[in-house]
Motif scaffolding. Structure first.
Motif, PDB file in Angstrom:
ATOM      1  N   GLY A   1       0.811  -1.214   0.000  1.00  0.00           N
ATOM      2  CA  GLY A   1       0.000   0.000   0.000  1.00  0.00           C
ATOM      3  C   GLY A   1       0.846   1.266   0.000  1.00  0.00           C
ATOM      4  O   GLY A   1       0.490   2.254  -0.654  1.00  0.00           O
ATOM      5  N   PHE A   2       1.927   1.261   0.758  1.00  0.00           N
ATOM      6  CA  PHE A   2       2.705   2.494   0.913  1.00  0.00           C
ATOM      7  C   PHE A   2       3.898   2.587  -0.027  1.00  0.00           C
ATOM      8  O   PHE A   2       4.218   3.658  -0.523  1.00  0.00           O
ATOM      9  CB  PHE A   2       3.225   2.606   2.351  1.00  0.00           C
ATOM     10  CG  PHE A   2       2.166   3.027   3.333  1.00  0.00           C
ATOM     11  CD1 PHE A   2       1.486   4.231   3.164  1.00  0.00           C
ATOM     12  CD2 PHE A   2       1.855   2.233   4.422  1.00  0.00           C
ATOM     13  CE1 PHE A   2       0.519   4.638   4.067  1.00  0.00           C
ATOM     14  CE2 PHE A   2       0.881   2.630   5.327  1.00  0.00           C
ATOM     15  CZ  PHE A   2       0.210   3.832   5.159  1.00  0.00           C
ATOM     16  N   GLU A   3       4.581   1.458  -0.253  1.00  0.00           N
ATOM     17  CA  GLU A   3       5.891   1.538  -0.892  1.00  0.00           C
ATOM     18  C   GLU A   3       5.909   1.089  -2.337  1.00  0.00           C
ATOM     19  O   GLU A   3       6.893   1.295  -3.030  1.00  0.00           O
ATOM     20  CB  GLU A   3       6.913   0.701  -0.091  1.00  0.00           C
ATOM     21  CG  GLU A   3       7.035   1.115   1.377  1.00  0.00           C
ATOM     22  CD  GLU A   3       7.543   2.551   1.556  1.00  0.00           C
ATOM     23  OE1 GLU A   3       8.019   3.134   0.553  1.00  0.00           O
ATOM     24  OE2 GLU A   3       7.441   3.080   2.666  1.00  0.00           O
ATOM     25  N   ILE A   4       4.830   0.419  -2.784  1.00  0.00           N
ATOM     26  CA  ILE A   4       4.843  -0.121  -4.140  1.00  0.00           C
ATOM     27  C   ILE A   4       3.637   0.387  -4.915  1.00  0.00           C
ATOM     28  O   ILE A   4       2.515   0.395  -4.404  1.00  0.00           O
ATOM     29  CB  ILE A   4       4.830  -1.673  -4.105  1.00  0.00           C
ATOM     30  CG1 ILE A   4       6.102  -2.171  -3.414  1.00  0.00           C
ATOM     31  CG2 ILE A   4       4.726  -2.242  -5.519  1.00  0.00           C
ATOM     32  CD1 ILE A   4       6.060  -3.602  -3.007  1.00  0.00           C
ATOM     33  N   GLY A   5       3.883   0.833  -6.122  1.00  0.00           N
ATOM     34  CA  GLY A   5       2.792   1.203  -7.005  1.00  0.00           C
ATOM     35  C   GLY A   5       2.785   0.277  -8.210  1.00  0.00           C
ATOM     36  O   GLY A   5       3.794   0.125  -8.887  1.00  0.00           O
ATOM     37  N   PHE A   6       1.637  -0.388  -8.431  1.00  0.00           N
ATOM     38  CA  PHE A   6       1.549  -1.332  -9.550  1.00  0.00           C
ATOM     39  C   PHE A   6       0.907  -0.689 -10.760  1.00  0.00           C
ATOM     40  O   PHE A   6      -0.064   0.052 -10.648  1.00  0.00           O
ATOM     41  CB  PHE A   6       0.680  -2.536  -9.166  1.00  0.00           C
ATOM     42  CG  PHE A   6       1.335  -3.509  -8.247  1.00  0.00           C
ATOM     43  CD1 PHE A   6       2.212  -4.463  -8.747  1.00  0.00           C
ATOM     44  CD2 PHE A   6       1.070  -3.486  -6.891  1.00  0.00           C
ATOM     45  CE1 PHE A   6       2.807  -5.373  -7.898  1.00  0.00           C
ATOM     46  CE2 PHE A   6       1.667  -4.398  -6.039  1.00  0.00           C
ATOM     47  CZ  PHE A   6       2.535  -5.341  -6.532  1.00  0.00           C
ATOM     48  N   VAL A   7       1.460  -1.034 -11.931  1.00  0.00           N
ATOM     49  CA  VAL A   7       0.764  -0.708 -13.179  1.00  0.00           C
ATOM     50  C   VAL A   7       0.724  -2.004 -13.986  1.00  0.00           C
ATOM     51  O   VAL A   7       1.757  -2.622 -14.217  1.00  0.00           O
ATOM     52  CB  VAL A   7       1.499   0.401 -13.963  1.00  0.00           C
ATOM     53  CG1 VAL A   7       0.766   0.709 -15.260  1.00  0.00           C
ATOM     54  CG2 VAL A   7       1.642   1.646 -13.113  1.00  0.00           C
ATOM     55  N   PHE A   8      -0.483  -2.435 -14.353  1.00  0.00           N
ATOM     56  CA  PHE A   8      -0.630  -3.729 -15.018  1.00  0.00           C
ATOM     57  C   PHE A   8      -0.967  -3.554 -16.499  1.00  0.00           C
ATOM     58  O   PHE A   8      -1.483  -2.516 -16.913  1.00  0.00           O
ATOM     59  CB  PHE A   8      -1.753  -4.537 -14.366  1.00  0.00           C
ATOM     60  CG  PHE A   8      -1.520  -4.881 -12.932  1.00  0.00           C
ATOM     61  CD1 PHE A   8      -0.778  -6.004 -12.584  1.00  0.00           C
ATOM     62  CD2 PHE A   8      -2.041  -4.091 -11.916  1.00  0.00           C
ATOM     63  CE1 PHE A   8      -0.578  -6.334 -11.250  1.00  0.00           C
ATOM     64  CE2 PHE A   8      -1.844  -4.418 -10.586  1.00  0.00           C
ATOM     65  CZ  PHE A   8      -1.105  -5.540 -10.254  1.00  0.00           C
ATOM     66  N   GLN A   9      -0.712  -4.622 -17.225  1.00  0.00           N
ATOM     67  CA  GLN A   9      -1.053  -4.627 -18.646  1.00  0.00           C
ATOM     68  C   GLN A   9      -2.551  -4.384 -18.854  1.00  0.00           C
ATOM     69  O   GLN A   9      -2.960  -3.662 -19.746  1.00  0.00           O
ATOM     70  CB  GLN A   9      -0.653  -5.984 -19.246  1.00  0.00           C
ATOM     71  CG  GLN A   9      -0.996  -6.110 -20.709  1.00  0.00           C
ATOM     72  CD  GLN A   9      -0.509  -7.441 -21.284  1.00  0.00           C
ATOM     73  OE1 GLN A   9       0.101  -8.254 -20.588  1.00  0.00           O
ATOM     74  NE2 GLN A   9      -0.772  -7.642 -22.564  1.00  0.00           N
ATOM     75  N   SER A  10      -3.353  -5.009 -17.988  1.00  0.00           N
ATOM     76  CA  SER A  10      -4.811  -4.908 -18.179  1.00  0.00           C
ATOM     77  C   SER A  10      -5.421  -3.791 -17.322  1.00  0.00           C
ATOM     78  O   SER A  10      -6.590  -3.847 -16.978  1.00  0.00           O
ATOM     79  CB  SER A  10      -5.461  -6.251 -17.860  1.00  0.00           C
ATOM     80  OG  SER A  10      -5.032  -6.695 -16.591  1.00  0.00           O
TER      81      SER A  10
END
Ligand SMILES: Nc1ncnc2c1ncn2[C@@H]1O[C@H](COP(=O)(O)OP(=O)(O)O)[C@@H](O)[C@H]1O
Ligand SMILES: [Mg+2]
Lengths: 237, 404
Positions: A98-107
């Motif tokens: 929640g705090f340290e990782i930002g996800f960006v996905f293909q979908s």
């Protein structure tokens, strides 16, 4: 102003964001253990932009999921921002995400019921940094990715490129130490891809640490380093 | 930490995104809650209604009825009258007489009573006054007798002629002066044999004289108050038993005694028992429908969880903890329950109101039923949501994200 926030990570002491050592992962299919990753070693420094490339099915997403604390390794060590992810509880892993990782996905992985603005704000319902004015920050981030006039649109009312911009804005909401992007342009045409990569490149210039899986050889000109994976091994390091 | 406010917002979004399905799901709860609320409030109305009805028959009354002729005499009357806690007692005997007014003749039930009867049986006069013990050939008419029975109105001071048939077949005809007309009771549901509307009351002494008898068919007595009525009844019982030679061991054996005793409290108890039994039967049926409703919610929540598997994966990837995912789905289930509860309570209240109005009974609505109804529906939602929400919470984030 968002860029200035992100400079913070560069200035801090510990320079190693990801430290992976002899990471192995296998899936059970019935009675058989199918090894996917065979001892990965990887180190990513603060502010680095790393591309991971490799053929389909080589284990790139699996590796990304380990780094993103979405899954636990079978063996080996994954240390994120100095924290050994094997030693901490599921709740702490969730907080780390929640705090340290930002996800960006293909979908894109947006919630279809929610507007662009609500999607960006969604992570803060669970984790929000002290002193952040999250609603204002969500608006600023949408402006940053060029969607200030699309805030109240739902994902279905947006183009693929616009959706991915929303996802990028969402990944930045809690000012993470690390952005993980798994083929973020995989579903986009080449012109839109170019624009999205431009955003990542801009983030990188502002000091963001980014690990991105990509098939696009064009990416090599944007990134600091390319890691090639094949059949669960890293070919160069 | 995910706040309740945001959980509810997310829940409402999800419920709103499948309106028809949500409506059908809540229908189960609506029906269940409405049925429970309607049953309980109808039960309360019935109960109050009967209590009022029985109250209109008399004030704290005790009825003593002889099972054989020639059993209760003046001796027993004195005995009952002198029992502590008895405020009045009237002997009661009844004959069917041929009553003639002007040229019209009717068969009417004539009741022999004394002056205490007015108080004991809660008699209210419309005009004139009730019998006193000094009266001889006077009569007090029930409302219907005075206004309906003869096709014309009989008033105070008119004279009616009554013909009685004695046990030996002889007939006696006598003129009676009308002393008063009894007001029609507001309620007339309870058939206790004391319905005053269609009767004529004459002094018991006059009746016994005409019939050539010296015994009474029963006594209609009143106790001081409801609290003492049961003790007073027992005392009357033991006095009568002793006096009439009933063995002590038979005092509690109703079949062995030549008379029977019944008081207002016992009738009320019987009515309460009956309405409680009916209520609990109906409520049990209603509860079953609630269970069915809750299974409906659980079923739909399971579908929702499966449908939103990838959404659960997204939430987890964004940093939501297992507990927060659990909360999110339980809150959604509780909101479904709550919506059903609000509509169900409203429907139940209106339904009971309509039935009670149609039957002309008093509106008794236990206000706490609203809170109980809403509370129960939330609990039903909670219970129904636990399993599906737990399933969602336990999902592995990667598997959930990979789900199509
Ligand atoms: N949950 C899983 N269970 C079993 N096999 C899996 C699972 N996830 C991935 N795999 C397998 O692991 C291999 C690597 O997958 P992945 O990491 O997604 O590859 P890619 O490099 O294309 O992203 C594939 O053969 C895939 O089928
Ligand atoms: Mg992949």
């Amino acid at each position: 102003m968002v860029g200035k926030d992100l400079d913070r990570s560069v200035a801090e002491g510990n320079d190693i964001v990801i430290d992976i050592c002899d990471l192995r992962k296998s899936y059970r299919l019935g009675d058989i253990e199918v090894p996917i990753l065979h001892g990965i070693d990887l180190c990513v420094k603060k502010g680095e932009f790393v591309a991971i490339m490799g053929p389909s099915g080589s284990g790139k997403s699996t590796l990304m999921n380990m780094i993103g604390c979405l899954d636990r390794p079978t063996s080996g060590k994954v240390v994120l921002m100095g924290k050994d992810t094997l030693a901490i509880s599921d709740n702490e892993l969730a907080e780390l995400r929640g705090f340290e990782i930002g996800f960006v996905f293909q979908s894109f992985n947006l919630i279809p019921r929610l507007s662009a603005y609500e999607n960006v704000l969604l992570p803060t319902y669970s984790n929000s940094r002290k002193g952040h004015n999250s609603p204002q920050r969500a608006k600023d981030l949408l402006k940053l990715v060029g969607l200030d006039d699309r805030m109240d649109h739902r994902p279905t009312e947006l183009s693929g490129g616009q959706r991915q911009r929303v996802a990028i804005a969402r990944s930045l909401i809690n000012e993470p130490s690390l952005i993980l992007a798994d083929e973020p342009t995989g579903n986009l045409d080449s012109k839109t891809s170019e624009e999205i990569l431009g955003i990542f490149s801009e983030l990188h210039r502002n000091g963001c640490t980014i690990v991105m899986i990509t098939h696009d050889p064009e990416m090599e000109k944007y990134v600091d380093r390319v890691v090639h994976i094949k059949d669960g091994y890293i070919k160069n390091n | 930490m995910l706040s309740l406010k945001h959980s509810i917002r997310i829940a409402l979004g999800s419920i709103g995104s499948a309106k028809m399905r949500s409506a059908l799901t809540t229908l189960g709860i609506i029906i269940g809650i409405a049925a429970v609320i309607a049953n309980v409030s109808l039960g309360a109305s019935f109960s109050q209604y009967f209590t009022e009805e029985i109250g209109s028959v008399g004030n704290n009354f005790i009825i003593i009825q002889s099972k054989t002729s020639n059993l209760l005499h003046d001796n027993e009357l004195e005995l009952v009258k002198s029992t502590p806690g008895i405020t009045g007692v009237s002997p009661v005997s009844q004959q069917v007489a041929e009553v003639k007014y002007l040229s019209t003749t009717r068969q009417i039930s004539v009741q022999g009573v004394n002056e205490d009867y007015e108080e004991v049986a809660n008699i209210r006069m419309e005009s004139g006054s009730f019998l006193t013990d000094k009266d001889k050939y006077v009569a007090v008419l029930g409302h219907d007798v005075a206004y309906e029975k003869f096709g014309r109105t009989i008033s105070e001071k008119n004279t009616v002629q009554m013909t009685f048939v004695k046990a030996n077949g002889e007939t006696v005809t006598q003129n009676f002066k009308v002393k008063g007309i009894i007001a029609s009771p507001e309620t007339s549901f309870v058939q206790s044999g004391i319905e005053s509307d269609v009767r004529i009351f004459i002094p018991i002494s006059t009746m016994n004289e005409i019939m050539g008898e010296d015994y009474y068919w029963g006594f209609f007595a009143a106790a001081e108050n409801m609290e003492s009525i049961s003790d007073v009844t027992d005392e009357v019982d033991s006095r009568l038993a002793r006096n009439l030679g009933v063995p002590a061991r038979d005092i509690d054996n109703e079949d062995a005694k030549p008379y029977s005793l019944l008081n207002q409290e016992e009738i009320l108890e019987q009515v309460d028992q009956m309405s409680a039994a009916l209520s609990s039967l109906l409520t049990a049926v209603a509860l079953i429908s609630l269970i069915v409703g809750s299974i409906g919610i659980m079923n739909i929540m399971l579908v929702t969880v499966t449908e939103r598997t990838s959404e659960i994966g997204i939430m987890k990837s964004l940093g939501y903890k297992n507990k927060e995912v659990l909360t999110m789905f339980i809150v959604e289930s509780m909101v479904v329950g709550l919506i059903g509860g609000i509509f169900g309570t409203a429907l139940g209240v209106l339904g009971a109101y309509a039935v009670v109005s149609a039957m002309g009974m008093p509106h008794v609505f236990p206000l706490n039923m609203i809170f109980i109804g809403v509370f129960v529906s939330i609990i039903v939602g909670l219970v129904a949501g636990v399993y599906p929400a737990n399933k969602a919470a336990k999902m592995n984030p990667v598997d959930a994200l990979r789900h199509e």
